[in-house]
Design a protein around this motif. Structure first.
Motif, PDB file in Angstrom:
ATOM      1  N   ARG A  65      56.299  85.458 138.473  1.00  0.00           N
ATOM      2  CA  ARG A  65      56.531  85.623 137.001  1.00  0.00           C
ATOM      3  C   ARG A  65      57.110  86.777 136.318  1.00  0.00           C
ATOM      4  NH1 ARG A  65      51.369  84.307 132.994  1.00  0.00           N
ATOM      5  NH2 ARG A  65      51.836  82.281 133.358  1.00  0.00           N
ATOM      6  N   ARG A  66      56.582  87.921 136.969  1.00  0.00           N
ATOM      7  CA  ARG A  66      57.250  89.272 136.355  1.00  0.00           C
ATOM      8  C   ARG A  66      58.634  89.318 136.840  1.00  0.00           C
ATOM      9  NH1 ARG A  66      53.205  90.134 133.358  1.00  0.00           N
ATOM     10  NH2 ARG A  66      51.041  90.869 134.225  1.00  0.00           N
ATOM     11  N   ILE A  67      59.083  88.940 138.075  1.00  0.00           N
ATOM     12  CA  ILE A  67      60.388  88.951 138.365  1.00  0.00           C
ATOM     13  C   ILE A  67      61.181  88.179 137.377  1.00  0.00           C
ATOM     14  CG2 ILE A  67      61.987  88.264 140.228  1.00  0.00           C
ATOM     15  CD1 ILE A  67      59.930  89.105 142.428  1.00  0.00           C
ATOM     16  N   ALA A  68      60.780  86.670 137.061  1.00  0.00           N
ATOM     17  CA  ALA A  68      61.496  85.899 136.159  1.00  0.00           C
ATOM     18  C   ALA A  68      61.676  86.426 134.804  1.00  0.00           C
ATOM     19  CB  ALA A  68      60.834  84.383 136.184  1.00  0.00           C
ATOM     20  N   GLU A  69      60.587  87.151 134.437  1.00  0.00           N
ATOM     21  CA  GLU A  69      60.625  87.556 133.060  1.00  0.00           C
ATOM     22  C   GLU A  69      61.708  88.820 132.932  1.00  0.00           C
ATOM     23  OE1 GLU A  69      55.889  86.510 131.711  1.00  0.00           O
ATOM     24  OE2 GLU A  69      56.619  88.737 132.404  1.00  0.00           O
ATOM     25  N   ASN A  70      61.458  89.667 134.016  1.00  0.00           N
ATOM     26  CA  ASN A  70      62.383  90.754 133.933  1.00  0.00           C
ATOM     27  C   ASN A  70      63.695  90.294 134.233  1.00  0.00           C
ATOM     28  OD1 ASN A  70      60.121  92.473 133.756  1.00  0.00           O
ATOM     29  ND2 ASN A  70      60.202  92.802 135.914  1.00  0.00           N
ATOM     30  N   MET A  71      64.281  89.421 135.107  1.00  0.00           N
ATOM     31  CA  MET A  71      65.572  89.154 135.144  1.00  0.00           C
ATOM     32  C   MET A  71      65.968  88.308 133.948  1.00  0.00           C
ATOM     33  SD  MET A  71      66.606  90.223 138.210  1.00  0.00           S
ATOM     34  CE  MET A  71      65.548  91.450 137.767  1.00  0.00           C
TER      35      MET A  71
ATOM     36  N   ALA B 209      55.599  89.314 148.573  1.00  0.00           N
ATOM     37  CA  ALA B 209      55.234  89.038 147.006  1.00  0.00           C
ATOM     38  C   ALA B 209      56.459  88.891 146.078  1.00  0.00           C
ATOM     39  CB  ALA B 209      54.421  89.915 146.691  1.00  0.00           C
ATOM     40  N   GLY B 210      57.464  89.074 146.622  1.00  0.00           N
ATOM     41  CA  GLY B 210      58.805  88.959 145.786  1.00  0.00           C
ATOM     42  C   GLY B 210      59.615  90.387 145.796  1.00  0.00           C
ATOM     43  N   LEU B 211      60.559  90.254 144.978  1.00  0.00           N
ATOM     44  CA  LEU B 211      61.717  91.435 144.835  1.00  0.00           C
ATOM     45  C   LEU B 211      60.974  92.591 144.123  1.00  0.00           C
ATOM     46  CD1 LEU B 211      64.459  92.527 145.636  1.00  0.00           C
ATOM     47  CD2 LEU B 211      64.915  91.854 143.217  1.00  0.00           C
ATOM     48  N   MET B 212      60.950  93.833 144.873  1.00  0.00           N
ATOM     49  CA  MET B 212      60.145  95.209 144.239  1.00  0.00           C
ATOM     50  C   MET B 212      61.290  96.237 144.497  1.00  0.00           C
ATOM     51  SD  MET B 212      56.321  95.277 145.651  1.00  0.00           S
ATOM     52  CE  MET B 212      55.119  93.670 145.485  1.00  0.00           C
ATOM     53  N   VAL B 213      60.939  97.107 143.396  1.00  0.00           N
ATOM     54  CA  VAL B 213      62.248  98.345 143.553  1.00  0.00           C
ATOM     55  C   VAL B 213      61.445  99.741 143.751  1.00  0.00           C
ATOM     56  CG1 VAL B 213      64.117  99.255 142.350  1.00  0.00           C
ATOM     57  CG2 VAL B 213      63.702  96.837 142.118  1.00  0.00           C
ATOM     58  N   PRO B 214      60.887 100.099 144.889  1.00  0.00           N
ATOM     59  CA  PRO B 214      60.455 101.390 144.866  1.00  0.00           C
ATOM     60  C   PRO B 214      61.597 102.469 144.684  1.00  0.00           C
ATOM     61  CG  PRO B 214      60.890 100.322 147.344  1.00  0.00           C
ATOM     62  CD  PRO B 214      61.026  99.240 146.180  1.00  0.00           C
ATOM     63  N   VAL B 215      61.018 103.734 144.315  1.00  0.00           N
ATOM     64  CA  VAL B 215      62.141 104.618 143.867  1.00  0.00           C
ATOM     65  C   VAL B 215      61.920 105.784 144.729  1.00  0.00           C
ATOM     66  CG1 VAL B 215      62.754 105.998 141.912  1.00  0.00           C
ATOM     67  CG2 VAL B 215      61.567 103.837 141.651  1.00  0.00           C
TER      68      VAL B 215
ATOM     69  N   ASN C  38      68.853  96.720 136.489  1.00  0.00           N
ATOM     70  CA  ASN C  38      67.387  96.817 136.666  1.00  0.00           C
ATOM     71  C   ASN C  38      67.154  97.377 135.341  1.00  0.00           C
ATOM     72  OD1 ASN C  38      64.619  97.045 137.389  1.00  0.00           O
ATOM     73  ND2 ASN C  38      64.986  98.916 138.520  1.00  0.00           N
ATOM     74  N   ARG C  39      66.899  96.557 134.256  1.00  0.00           N
ATOM     75  CA  ARG C  39      66.808  97.168 132.923  1.00  0.00           C
ATOM     76  C   ARG C  39      65.478  98.087 132.874  1.00  0.00           C
ATOM     77  NH1 ARG C  39      64.141  94.818 128.593  1.00  0.00           N
ATOM     78  NH2 ARG C  39      64.894  95.017 126.435  1.00  0.00           N
ATOM     79  N   PRO C  40      65.805  99.253 132.261  1.00  0.00           N
ATOM     80  CA  PRO C  40      66.756  99.702 131.216  1.00  0.00           C
ATOM     81  C   PRO C  40      67.764 100.548 131.833  1.00  0.00           C
ATOM     82  CG  PRO C  40      64.946 101.155 131.125  1.00  0.00           C
ATOM     83  CD  PRO C  40      64.499 100.326 132.072  1.00  0.00           C
ATOM     84  N   GLU C  41      68.002 100.518 133.111  1.00  0.00           N
ATOM     85  CA  GLU C  41      69.106 101.153 133.777  1.00  0.00           C
ATOM     86  C   GLU C  41      70.407 100.460 133.219  1.00  0.00           C
ATOM     87  OE1 GLU C  41      68.807 101.217 137.910  1.00  0.00           O
ATOM     88  OE2 GLU C  41      66.683 101.463 137.627  1.00  0.00           O
ATOM     89  N   VAL C  42      71.668 101.197 133.402  1.00  0.00           N
ATOM     90  CA  VAL C  42      72.848 100.395 133.081  1.00  0.00           C
ATOM     91  C   VAL C  42      73.886 100.229 134.306  1.00  0.00           C
ATOM     92  CG1 VAL C  42      72.522 101.903 130.792  1.00  0.00           C
ATOM     93  CG2 VAL C  42      73.975 102.864 132.627  1.00  0.00           C
ATOM     94  N   ALA C  43      73.416 100.281 135.581  1.00  0.00           N
ATOM     95  CA  ALA C  43      74.335 100.284 136.587  1.00  0.00           C
ATOM     96  C   ALA C  43      73.564  99.843 137.728  1.00  0.00           C
ATOM     97  CB  ALA C  43      75.258 101.249 136.683  1.00  0.00           C
TER      98      ALA C  43
END
Length: 437
Positions: free
Chosen positions: A219-225, A310-316, A372-377
């Motif tokens: 659900r989090r992925i769906a909302e963010n996308m 669990a789905g797509l994650m974006v570690p930094v 990946n909001r709020p990024e721009v690219a």
């Protein structure tokens, strides 16, 4: 008997509600003190709620996927206490325990499935022992005895008879166009004759529809996308890069790496990004569209899109510009493993200024990644393929890769994106520049 109302405690600063992603109990179950009741998911982590009392569950707040507000009743338990207890322990006391759990990222899908199905597998051994084995189970005869004898008198080649037997077709009911039944007659029978509705062995059949509730990480992925595509005017630019020299250099580095980690293409790509981005600060930025402010960041905190159970994650990768290629390789491995095993901390999953996403060998010809909001690219290297190319008058073998970049057109112009990819291309096609000042 008394009733104890367990209210959802404050499980993080700024959190007003949490989602039920798994129940570990049902109405009528007896629970003991400190037994798990439910998994609750916030924007930052998944936390297990534990019962502070023993008793029988009489009420649950809702179903999996429902949102529960902080302070609202989550579970009502009937206890053996002499007095009625109105509320659970104050939120402040529970929050201290929860803070330790919030450091852990969302558990993997297998772990959640195991928790939500505590009796999974019971009776399986018994059922297997009663079931006939494939070797001993009798195979059904596709044709009755009379029809089989009738089919024996029909003119047909051995190959046609074998095919009809495999398909369970009575040759006596097949109309022949000539003096004998041929494969075309079998095809016509299956297509137009009484074979309508027939399913040949080994042919896929339709399965029943399966409704899947969108909850938790999905659900989090769906909302963010959805928010990203709804609010950001995307455009994608793709260019081809010759990575022949880069791949040769990578092979040489790996051959002499010693105890250092093996290099993939990704750390070399990140070095190239970090070297080329200072001249294009509009790409390493975050856009606060409510405030109308674009922040161009001096440090590169590179998000790394990672597929997990669990789905797509974006570690930094923090301060990627300060790490060499071997340090990047170690950090990539560490963060990817932490994300896949549910051990990534909340601060390791937020704060990126630019993201890279790669499908590796599945990369395809070109991708149009979602920002990946709020990024721009967001940058997306695609699959490397070998193809012949012209070099002067000669045709040579080369390793080529398409590189995609998606940008927020409110902040980045097409000229900026194309110019940046050309600068990045220079580093990737002349890899010695990666190790120069």
């Amino acid at each position: 008997m008394a009733r104890f109302t367990f209210k959802l405690p404050d499980i993080g600063e700024g959190i007003s509600e949490a989602e039920i992603v798994a129940w570990h109990v049902a109405v009528g179950d007896r629970v003991e003190e400190d037994q798990g009741l439910a998994d609750m998911m916030t924007d930052k982590a998944t936390v297990e709620m534990e019962s502070p009392v023993a008793g029988v569950v009489v009420e649950l707040a809702g179903e999996v996927g429902d949102q529960v507000s902080i302070g609202a009743a989550l579970v009502v338990i009937e206890t053996d206490a002499a007095e009625t207890v109105a509320d659970a322990a104050p939120a402040e006391t529970k929050a201290e325990e929860v803070e330790e759990q919030i450091e852990a990222e969302t558990p993997g899908a297998e772990e959640v499935a195991e928790k939500t199905s505590p009796h999974r597998g019971e009776g399986l051994e018994e059922a297997q022992s009663q079931a006939p084995s494939p070797e001993t189970a009798p195979l059904p005869d596709p044709l009755p005895q009379g029809e089989r004898e009738k089919s024996a008198h029909v003119l047909a080649s051995p190959a046609v008879r074998a095919r009809a037997a495999d398909l369970g077709i009575d040759l006596g009911s097949v109309k022949a166009e000539g003096d004998r039944i041929r494969h075309a007659d079998l095809d016509a029978y299956l297509r137009y004759g009484s074979g309508q509705g027939y399913h040949a062995p080994h042919v896929s059949r339709a399965r029943a529809d399966e409704p899947i509730k969108v909850i938790g990480m999905r659900r989090r992925i769906a909302e963010n996308m959805a928010a990203s595509k709804r609010t950001i005017p995307h455009f994608t630019y793709v260019d081809e890069i010759d990575v022949t020299a880069l791949e040769e250099m990578r092979a040489d580095l790996n051959a002499h790496r010693g105890n250092r980690p093996k290099l993939t293409m990704l750390p070399l790509m990140i070095v190239a990004i970090c070297k080329s981005i200072p001249d294009f600060p509009m790409l390493n930025a975050r856009y606060d569209d409510e405030a109308g402010v674009v922040t161009r960041h001096g440090s590169i905190h590179l998000g790394m899109a990672t597929q997990t159970p669990a789905g797509l994650m974006v570690p930094v990768i923090r301060d990627a510009q300060d790490l060499n290629v071997w340090q990047l390789a170690s950090e990539i491995t560490r963060l990817a493993e932490a994300a896949r095993t549910g051990k990534a901390k909340s601060e390791e999953l937020s704060g990126s200024t630019l993201t890279i996403t790669s499908l590796g060998p599945l990369g395809g010809i070109a991708t149009t990644p979602v920002i990946n909001r709020p990024e721009v690219a967001i940058i997306g290297p695609n699959k490397i393929v070998e193809r012949p190319v012209f070099r002067g008058d000669d045709i040579v073998r080369a390793r080529l890769m398409n590189l995609s970049i998606s940008c927020d057109h409110r902040v980045v112009d097409g000229w900026d994106a194309a110019s940046y990819v050309q600068a990045l291309k220079k580093y990737l096609e002349t890899p010695v520049l990666l190790f120069t000042d």
